[in-house]
Design a protein around this motif. Structure first.
Motif, PDB file in Angstrom:
ATOM      1  N   ASP A  79       0.809  -1.254   0.096  1.00 53.52           N
ATOM      2  CA  ASP A  79       0.042  -0.157  -0.041  1.00 53.52           C
ATOM      3  C   ASP A  79       0.956   1.477   0.168  1.00 53.52           C
ATOM      4  O   ASP A  79       0.370   2.390   0.248  1.00 53.52           O
ATOM      5  N   GLY A  80       1.914   1.142  -0.324  1.00 49.57           N
ATOM      6  CA  GLY A  80       2.956   2.317  -0.643  1.00 49.57           C
ATOM      7  C   GLY A  80       3.791   2.847   0.619  1.00 49.57           C
ATOM      8  O   GLY A  80       3.694   2.266   1.661  1.00 49.57           O
ATOM      9  N   CYS A  81       4.568   3.782   0.317  1.00 50.96           N
ATOM     10  CA  CYS A  81       5.417   4.172   1.396  1.00 50.96           C
ATOM     11  C   CYS A  81       4.913   5.193   2.520  1.00 50.96           C
ATOM     12  O   CYS A  81       5.030   6.330   2.438  1.00 50.96           O
ATOM     13  N   GLU A  82       4.082   4.690   3.121  1.00 54.75           N
ATOM     14  CA  GLU A  82       3.406   5.371   4.187  1.00 54.75           C
ATOM     15  C   GLU A  82       3.488   5.065   5.572  1.00 54.75           C
ATOM     16  O   GLU A  82       2.441   5.302   6.488  1.00 54.75           O
ATOM     17  N   ALA A  83       4.389   4.151   5.778  1.00 56.34           N
ATOM     18  CA  ALA A  83       4.817   3.712   7.516  1.00 56.34           C
ATOM     19  C   ALA A  83       3.590   2.954   7.939  1.00 56.34           C
ATOM     20  O   ALA A  83       3.663   3.068   9.228  1.00 56.34           O
ATOM     21  N   SER A  84       2.836   2.411   7.060  1.00 55.02           N
ATOM     22  CA  SER A  84       1.872   1.785   7.750  1.00 55.02           C
ATOM     23  C   SER A  84       2.511   0.368   8.598  1.00 55.02           C
ATOM     24  O   SER A  84       1.853  -0.100   9.398  1.00 55.02           O
ATOM     25  N   VAL A  85       3.814  -0.004   8.033  1.00 56.10           N
ATOM     26  CA  VAL A  85       4.440  -0.992   8.656  1.00 56.10           C
ATOM     27  C   VAL A  85       4.633  -0.972  10.221  1.00 56.10           C
ATOM     28  O   VAL A  85       4.912  -1.839  10.935  1.00 56.10           O
ATOM     29  N   GLU A 178       7.203 -15.777 -11.594  1.00 54.84           N
ATOM     30  CA  GLU A 178       6.257 -14.937 -12.308  1.00 54.84           C
ATOM     31  C   GLU A 178       5.545 -14.252 -11.297  1.00 54.84           C
ATOM     32  O   GLU A 178       4.954 -12.957 -11.665  1.00 54.84           O
ATOM     33  N   LYS A 179       4.586 -15.045 -10.122  1.00 51.87           N
ATOM     34  CA  LYS A 179       4.050 -14.195  -9.171  1.00 51.87           C
ATOM     35  C   LYS A 179       4.675 -13.013  -8.591  1.00 51.87           C
ATOM     36  O   LYS A 179       4.247 -12.054  -8.499  1.00 51.87           O
ATOM     37  N   ILE A 180       6.022 -13.273  -8.196  1.00 57.83           N
ATOM     38  CA  ILE A 180       6.843 -12.407  -7.675  1.00 57.83           C
ATOM     39  C   ILE A 180       6.755 -11.016  -8.539  1.00 57.83           C
ATOM     40  O   ILE A 180       6.701  -9.895  -8.208  1.00 57.83           O
ATOM     41  N   ILE A 181       7.287 -11.256 -10.081  1.00 60.71           N
ATOM     42  CA  ILE A 181       7.262 -10.111 -10.810  1.00 60.71           C
ATOM     43  C   ILE A 181       6.016  -9.489 -11.094  1.00 60.71           C
ATOM     44  O   ILE A 181       5.784  -8.185 -10.794  1.00 60.71           O
ATOM     45  N   GLU A 182       4.709 -10.116 -10.913  1.00 65.14           N
ATOM     46  CA  GLU A 182       3.490  -9.600 -11.051  1.00 65.14           C
ATOM     47  C   GLU A 182       3.210  -8.753  -9.786  1.00 65.14           C
ATOM     48  O   GLU A 182       2.692  -7.699  -9.706  1.00 65.14           O
ATOM     49  N   LYS A 183       3.602  -9.165  -8.475  1.00 59.92           N
ATOM     50  CA  LYS A 183       3.573  -8.294  -7.321  1.00 59.92           C
ATOM     51  C   LYS A 183       4.147  -6.762  -7.682  1.00 59.92           C
ATOM     52  O   LYS A 183       4.013  -5.882  -7.003  1.00 59.92           O
ATOM     53  N   PHE A 184       5.439  -7.110  -8.295  1.00 61.54           N
ATOM     54  CA  PHE A 184       6.174  -5.818  -8.472  1.00 61.54           C
ATOM     55  C   PHE A 184       5.629  -4.848  -9.434  1.00 61.54           C
ATOM     56  O   PHE A 184       5.480  -3.605  -9.205  1.00 61.54           O
ATOM     57  N   THR A 185       5.022  -5.464 -10.305  1.00 66.19           N
ATOM     58  CA  THR A 185       4.616  -4.648 -11.674  1.00 66.19           C
ATOM     59  C   THR A 185       3.297  -4.007 -11.165  1.00 66.19           C
ATOM     60  O   THR A 185       2.937  -3.000 -11.718  1.00 66.19           O
ATOM     61  N   ASN A 186       2.504  -4.703 -10.093  1.00 63.11           N
ATOM     62  CA  ASN A 186       1.432  -3.972  -9.585  1.00 63.11           C
ATOM     63  C   ASN A 186       1.692  -2.648  -8.888  1.00 63.11           C
ATOM     64  O   ASN A 186       0.814  -2.009  -8.474  1.00 63.11           O
ATOM     65  N   LYS A 187       3.034  -2.350  -8.617  1.00 66.85           N
ATOM     66  CA  LYS A 187       3.480  -1.366  -7.835  1.00 66.85           C
ATOM     67  C   LYS A 187       3.990  -0.564  -8.858  1.00 66.85           C
ATOM     68  O   LYS A 187       4.666   0.529  -8.596  1.00 66.85           O
ATOM     69  N   GLY A 188       4.290  -0.626 -10.121  1.00 64.84           N
ATOM     70  CA  GLY A 188       4.886   0.107 -10.843  1.00 64.84           C
ATOM     71  C   GLY A 188       6.362  -0.103 -11.230  1.00 64.84           C
ATOM     72  O   GLY A 188       7.142   0.693 -11.791  1.00 64.84           O
ATOM     73  N   LEU A 189       6.731  -1.315 -10.641  1.00 63.26           N
ATOM     74  CA  LEU A 189       7.965  -1.813 -10.761  1.00 63.26           C
ATOM     75  C   LEU A 189       8.181  -2.862 -11.994  1.00 63.26           C
ATOM     76  O   LEU A 189       7.187  -3.193 -12.624  1.00 63.26           O
ATOM     77  N   ASP A 190       9.157  -3.453 -12.170  1.00 57.62           N
ATOM     78  CA  ASP A 190       9.383  -4.414 -13.083  1.00 57.62           C
ATOM     79  C   ASP A 190      10.286  -5.518 -12.900  1.00 57.62           C
ATOM     80  O   ASP A 190      11.011  -5.259 -11.994  1.00 57.62           O
ATOM     81  N   PHE A 191      10.574  -6.484 -14.094  1.00 56.82           N
ATOM     82  CA  PHE A 191      11.255  -7.619 -13.613  1.00 56.82           C
ATOM     83  C   PHE A 191      12.878  -7.219 -13.318  1.00 56.82           C
ATOM     84  O   PHE A 191      13.287  -7.711 -12.561  1.00 56.82           O
TER      85      PHE A 191
END
Length: 333
Positions: A79-85, A178-191
């Motif tokens: 959910d982004g860099c908003e310190a929810s962790v 493939e699933k790990i890459i998908e989770k990255f691409t969902n955040k605007g990142l890539d392989f």
């Protein structure tokens, strides 16, 4: 093969990289921008406070360098860099700290809390916990003579957290690439970012819990992972015995766990990646090509790491009037 230290560690090259990146701001989806000079007037000693707090923490526990870098990743990828962790459980929500991905493994909360308290004494209600986490990750890498990257500021803190979001969004070391890459691409990142940010495993250790499947019962076979280097397997079996309670024992990601270098990529290329997700990078020609690139040409890695950390730190940020500036990082105001 000797240890390789990146040539970007020279002051002159890092200064050039920094100067070129400082010429622009990072735009965000809300139409505002993160800014390298965001706290120049409101909290001019911010960087010194963060740097000192991280330096003390790493001096007391060298593993903390890897932990603070990982804390930043686990914040931003959910959910982004908003310190929810950083948020503790409340009557309204269950926080992210006690999830399977974070509980018993994510560290550094007390370091961030101490830095936040020091900042509040001189700049009350000014600096977000999200910005502190982002800066602390950079300072942690620098504390072990790693790579500098500029950190634009102006993030605001979220007001809720979600265990469900962690379970859905954090990449698991047991998932297919493939699933790990998908989770990255969902955040605007890539392989490419998958490979570059996996290189953060050049620092630190993993719990044996995440490794033992490869050592004793790979994919239910009752045997070790046949792709795992035999010498490494023997060493890991001594660190992570199958009998008894060794889940919380620690195994290094590579042979230089306190040095930011390219040994991680050499290990992965030689079938000595620690986690299944590390080894999986060699199973896709796109990611394998990057592993080989960084393994054989370490001078190519720093600029790519800087770029990927810039992208990661910009994921889902809150700016302007969104979110808040928490007075304590573990709770909303």
């Amino acid at each position: 093969m000797g240890k390789k230290i990146f040539p970007c560690f020279t002051i002159s090259l890092c200064f050039i990289v920094t100067l070129s990146l400082l010429m622009s701001k990072y735009p965000v989806s809300h139409g505002q921008s993160l800014d390298y000079n965001f706290y120049a007037r409101s909290c001019p000693n911010l960087l010194n406070i963060v740097r000192y707090g991280v330096m003390l923490a790493v001096r007391n526990d060298t593993r903390m360098a890897a932990s603070l870098l990982r804390l930043h990743f686990h914040d931003c990828i959910v959910d982004g860099c908003e310190a929810s962790v950083l948020l503790d459980d409340t009557d309204d929500f269950k926080g992210e700290k006690n999830t399977v991905a974070n509980g018993d493994s994510l560290r550094g909360y007390e370091v961030i809390d101490d830095i936040k308290a020091a900042i509040e004494r001189v700049c009350p209600a000014t600096v977000s916990c999200a910005d502190i986490v982002a800066l602390a990750a950079r300072e942690a890498v620098l504390a072990v003579r790693g790579i500098f990257w500029p950190v634009p500021l102006g993030r605001r803190d979220g007001t809720t957290a979600s265990q469900e979001a962690v379970n859905k969004q954090i990449p698991s070391p047991f998932e297919p690439l493939e699933k790990i890459i998908e989770k990255f691409t969902n955040k605007g990142l890539d392989f490419k970012d998958v490979v570059v940010l996996s290189g953060a495993h050049t620092l630190g250790y993993s719990r044996c819990l995440l490794v033992k499947g490869r050592l004793y019962n790979f994919r239910g076979s009752g045997k070790p992972d046949p792709a795992l280097d035999s010498s490494l397997r023997s060493n890991l079996q001594s660190m992570c015995p199958d009998a008894g309670s060794s889940d919380n024992n620690l195994a290094p990601f590579d042979r230089t766990p306190y040095t930011f270098d390219n040994v991680y990529y050499t290990s992965v290329r030689n079938n000595a990646g620690l986690l299944q997700s590390d080894h999986a990078l060699m199973g896709d020609p796109r990611t394998a090509a990057l592993v080989n690139r960084y393994s054989t040409n370490p001078s190519l890695y720093p600029s790519d790491f800087i770029a990927s950390m810039g992208k990661l730190g910009n994921v889902g940020v809150l700016t302007g009037q969104d979110g808040e500036i928490r007075q304590k990082c573990g709770s909303v105001n």
